[in-house]
Design a protein around this motif. Structure first.
Motif, mmCIF file in Angstrom:
data_model
loop_
_atom_site.group_PDB
_atom_site.id
_atom_site.type_symbol
_atom_site.label_atom_id
_atom_site.label_comp_id
_atom_site.label_asym_id
_atom_site.label_seq_id
_atom_site.Cartn_x
_atom_site.Cartn_y
_atom_site.Cartn_z
ATOM 1 N N ILE A 122 28.675 49.546 41.744
ATOM 2 C CA ILE A 122 29.727 48.667 41.152
ATOM 3 C C ILE A 122 29.162 47.419 40.967
ATOM 4 O O ILE A 122 28.896 46.702 42.001
ATOM 5 N N HIS A 123 29.225 47.156 39.849
ATOM 6 C CA HIS A 123 28.748 45.668 39.314
ATOM 7 C C HIS A 123 29.876 44.817 38.975
ATOM 8 O O HIS A 123 30.679 45.107 38.177
ATOM 9 N N ILE A 124 29.844 43.688 39.675
ATOM 10 C CA ILE A 124 31.106 42.718 39.355
ATOM 11 C C ILE A 124 30.265 41.501 38.483
ATOM 12 O O ILE A 124 29.258 40.770 39.117
ATOM 13 N N PHE A 125 30.295 41.055 37.375
ATOM 14 C CA PHE A 125 29.640 40.042 36.659
ATOM 15 C C PHE A 125 30.413 38.792 36.470
ATOM 16 O O PHE A 125 31.755 38.609 36.168
ATOM 17 N N THR B 147 39.340 40.316 44.258
ATOM 18 C CA THR B 147 38.417 41.240 45.022
ATOM 19 C C THR B 147 37.166 40.325 45.284
ATOM 20 O O THR B 147 36.606 40.358 46.207
ATOM 21 N N VAL B 148 36.706 39.553 44.140
ATOM 22 C CA VAL B 148 35.645 38.729 44.401
ATOM 23 C C VAL B 148 35.792 37.665 45.372
ATOM 24 O O VAL B 148 34.827 37.550 46.154
ATOM 25 N N ALA B 149 36.917 37.112 45.323
ATOM 26 C CA ALA B 149 37.302 35.964 46.583
ATOM 27 C C ALA B 149 37.365 36.724 47.911
ATOM 28 O O ALA B 149 36.664 36.109 49.004
ATOM 29 N N ALA B 150 37.729 37.804 47.905
ATOM 30 C CA ALA B 150 37.663 38.536 49.146
ATOM 31 C C ALA B 150 36.581 38.825 49.752
ATOM 32 O O ALA B 150 36.075 38.797 50.856
ATOM 33 N N ILE B 151 35.705 39.500 48.694
ATOM 34 C CA ILE B 151 34.204 39.846 49.190
ATOM 35 C C ILE B 151 33.347 38.585 49.544
ATOM 36 O O ILE B 151 32.556 38.591 50.546
ATOM 37 N N GLY C 232 33.663 38.070 34.547
ATOM 38 C CA GLY C 232 34.933 38.833 35.084
ATOM 39 C C GLY C 232 34.818 40.313 34.457
ATOM 40 O O GLY C 232 35.768 40.979 35.099
ATOM 41 N N GLU C 233 34.027 40.710 34.156
ATOM 42 C CA GLU C 233 34.149 42.165 33.888
ATOM 43 C C GLU C 233 33.419 43.069 34.907
ATOM 44 O O GLU C 233 32.696 42.471 35.820
ATOM 45 N N VAL C 234 33.776 44.432 35.067
ATOM 46 C CA VAL C 234 33.166 45.309 36.076
ATOM 47 C C VAL C 234 32.651 46.460 35.365
ATOM 48 O O VAL C 234 33.281 46.969 34.529
ATOM 49 N N LEU C 235 31.579 46.942 36.099
ATOM 50 C CA LEU C 235 30.937 48.362 35.420
ATOM 51 C C LEU C 235 30.778 48.986 36.786
ATOM 52 O O LEU C 235 30.080 48.871 37.929
ATOM 53 N N VAL C 236 31.412 50.395 36.763
ATOM 54 C CA VAL C 236 31.010 51.257 37.892
ATOM 55 C C VAL C 236 30.273 52.549 37.120
ATOM 56 O O VAL C 236 30.421 53.014 36.294
ATOM 57 N N ILE C 237 29.192 52.679 37.935
ATOM 58 C CA ILE C 237 28.270 53.955 37.787
ATOM 59 C C ILE C 237 28.078 54.883 38.796
ATOM 60 O O ILE C 237 27.567 54.629 39.606
ATOM 61 N N PRO C 238 29.275 56.062 38.546
ATOM 62 C CA PRO C 238 29.184 57.000 39.605
ATOM 63 C C PRO C 238 28.038 57.790 39.767
ATOM 64 O O PRO C 238 27.678 58.127 41.101
ATOM 65 N N SER C 239 27.481 57.940 38.731
ATOM 66 C CA SER C 239 25.984 58.941 38.746
ATOM 67 C C SER C 239 24.839 58.013 39.354
ATOM 68 O O SER C 239 24.866 56.881 39.147
ATOM 69 N N ARG C 240 24.073 58.660 40.090
ATOM 70 C CA ARG C 240 22.797 58.080 40.393
ATOM 71 C C ARG C 240 21.771 58.220 39.401
ATOM 72 O O ARG C 240 21.155 58.590 39.310
ATOM 73 N N ILE D 60 27.620 40.610 41.627
ATOM 74 C CA ILE D 60 27.895 41.310 42.914
ATOM 75 C C ILE D 60 27.610 42.726 42.742
ATOM 76 O O ILE D 60 28.232 43.428 41.859
ATOM 77 N N THR D 61 26.679 43.216 43.336
ATOM 78 C CA THR D 61 26.532 44.616 43.204
ATOM 79 C C THR D 61 27.108 45.391 44.460
ATOM 80 O O THR D 61 26.534 45.236 45.727
ATOM 81 N N CYS D 62 27.874 46.301 44.448
ATOM 82 C CA CYS D 62 28.376 47.319 45.663
ATOM 83 C C CYS D 62 27.819 48.601 45.464
ATOM 84 O O CYS D 62 27.331 49.136 44.152
ATOM 85 N N ILE D 63 27.353 49.279 46.480
ATOM 86 C CA ILE D 63 27.169 50.747 46.331
ATOM 87 C C ILE D 63 28.191 51.480 47.191
ATOM 88 O O ILE D 63 28.566 51.139 48.162
ATOM 89 N N PHE D 64 28.149 52.853 46.779
ATOM 90 C CA PHE D 64 29.028 53.568 47.438
ATOM 91 C C PHE D 64 28.464 54.973 47.309
ATOM 92 O O PHE D 64 27.583 55.166 46.615
#
Length: 294
Positions: free
Chosen positions: A48-51, A137-141, A72-80, A98-102
């Protein structure tokens, strides 16, 4: 447009599978691009990338993706998959990604991954406003990263979980029937009933005729609707789900191959082994040996 009843049905079944997937996330990095203009990701994880603060270009050859992302846009890439992020305007101040991984693992995680699109883009709206949940979400992170304390990792994992759910909800609200997915098919009352039955009672002797009867449709209409919305036949979908469960039972329990065969709806070990070989290219015993020796 889906009505409230359809969305409630979709939500109930999806949530049951989602919670069993035990998805966990963490912050991978916060990049301010002060020492580089481009980032490369090797596809080890789902992302998940938050720009923030500028414009960026995201490219992925495998997904045929070439997207410009804004503040302010968000990109989710479920596939590896391997992909890159390049900053377009580095003259602005205070910009970052901000890059999150799951992880989407196991039978339930794999089903979630298969039901999602190749990527989800949560854009700013036509008047430039970001989705209302992005800033908090960004503020909490940032709060947890800036002031780590007891339970910070748990908090961050929960925030990422929320971020993923919000992104999926956004996609569901905008998705069209052009995208074939079991998740989207849940909004069809008849198909959601069939999917629910296959998921909750995989050992039952399901046939197209029985499933059609359960959903009050003719055999031909049920098969046609299922193929059109899910993208595969009911029997292939059932086999795929049974094989995912078979791997779970083989690797996470002391069940014998014969017992696993019975648990996932095969009347004989031989029939189960044939289906398993067709799916994974080796017998259940070989698969288990390989997983133990990893």
């Amino acid at each position: 447009m889906r009505n409230k009843s359809d969305m409630d049905t979709l939500s109930d079944i999806f949530f049951d599978i989602y919670k069993k997937a035990q998805i966990s996330g963490q912050i991978y990095q916060v990049e301010d691009f002060k020492s580089k203009n481009i980032l490369f990701f090797n596809g080890e994880y789902s992302y998940i990338h938050i720009f923030q603060g500028s414009n960026f270009n995201v490219q992925c050859d495998e997904l045929k993706m070439n997207e410009e992302l804004n503040d302010g846009e968000v990109l989710v890439i479920p596939s590896r998959v391997k992909h890159s992020i390049e900053i377009i305007d580095n003259k602005k101040s205070d910009f970052s990604v901000i890059t999150c991984i799951f992880q989407l693992q196991g039978a339930y995680g794999s089903m979630i991954a298969e039901g999602l699109p190749k990527y989800i883009l949560v854009p700013i709206n036509p008047i430039g406003k970001v989705a209302e949940w992005v800033p908090m979400t960004v503020a909490a992170i940032k709060l947890e990263l800036g002031n780590p304390t007891l339970g910070s990792q748990v908090m961050i994992s929960s925030i990422i979980d929320l971020l993923l759910v919000w992104s999926i909800r956004f996609w569901l609200s905008k998705a069209t029937e052009m995208h074939k997915s079991w998740i989207l098919a849940l909004s069809n009352p008849s198909l959601s009933r069939a999917i629910f039955l296959m998921h909750t009672k995989p050992a039952q002797n399901w046939t197209v005729e029985v499933l059609a009867k359960e959903t009050h449709q003719s055999k031909s209409k049920f098969s046609k609707n299922f193929n059109e919305l899910v993208g595969t036949s009911p029997i292939n979908y059932l086999k795929n789900w049974r094989m995912k469960l078979a791997v779970k039972y083989l690797t996470e329990s002391n069940n014998t191959v014969s017992q696993v065969a019975e648990l996932v709806g095969y009347s004989s070990q031989a029939a189960f082994t044939r289906a398993f070989v067709q799916t994974f290219g080796c017998s259940p015993k070989k698969f288990l040996e390989h997983s133990i020796n990893k």
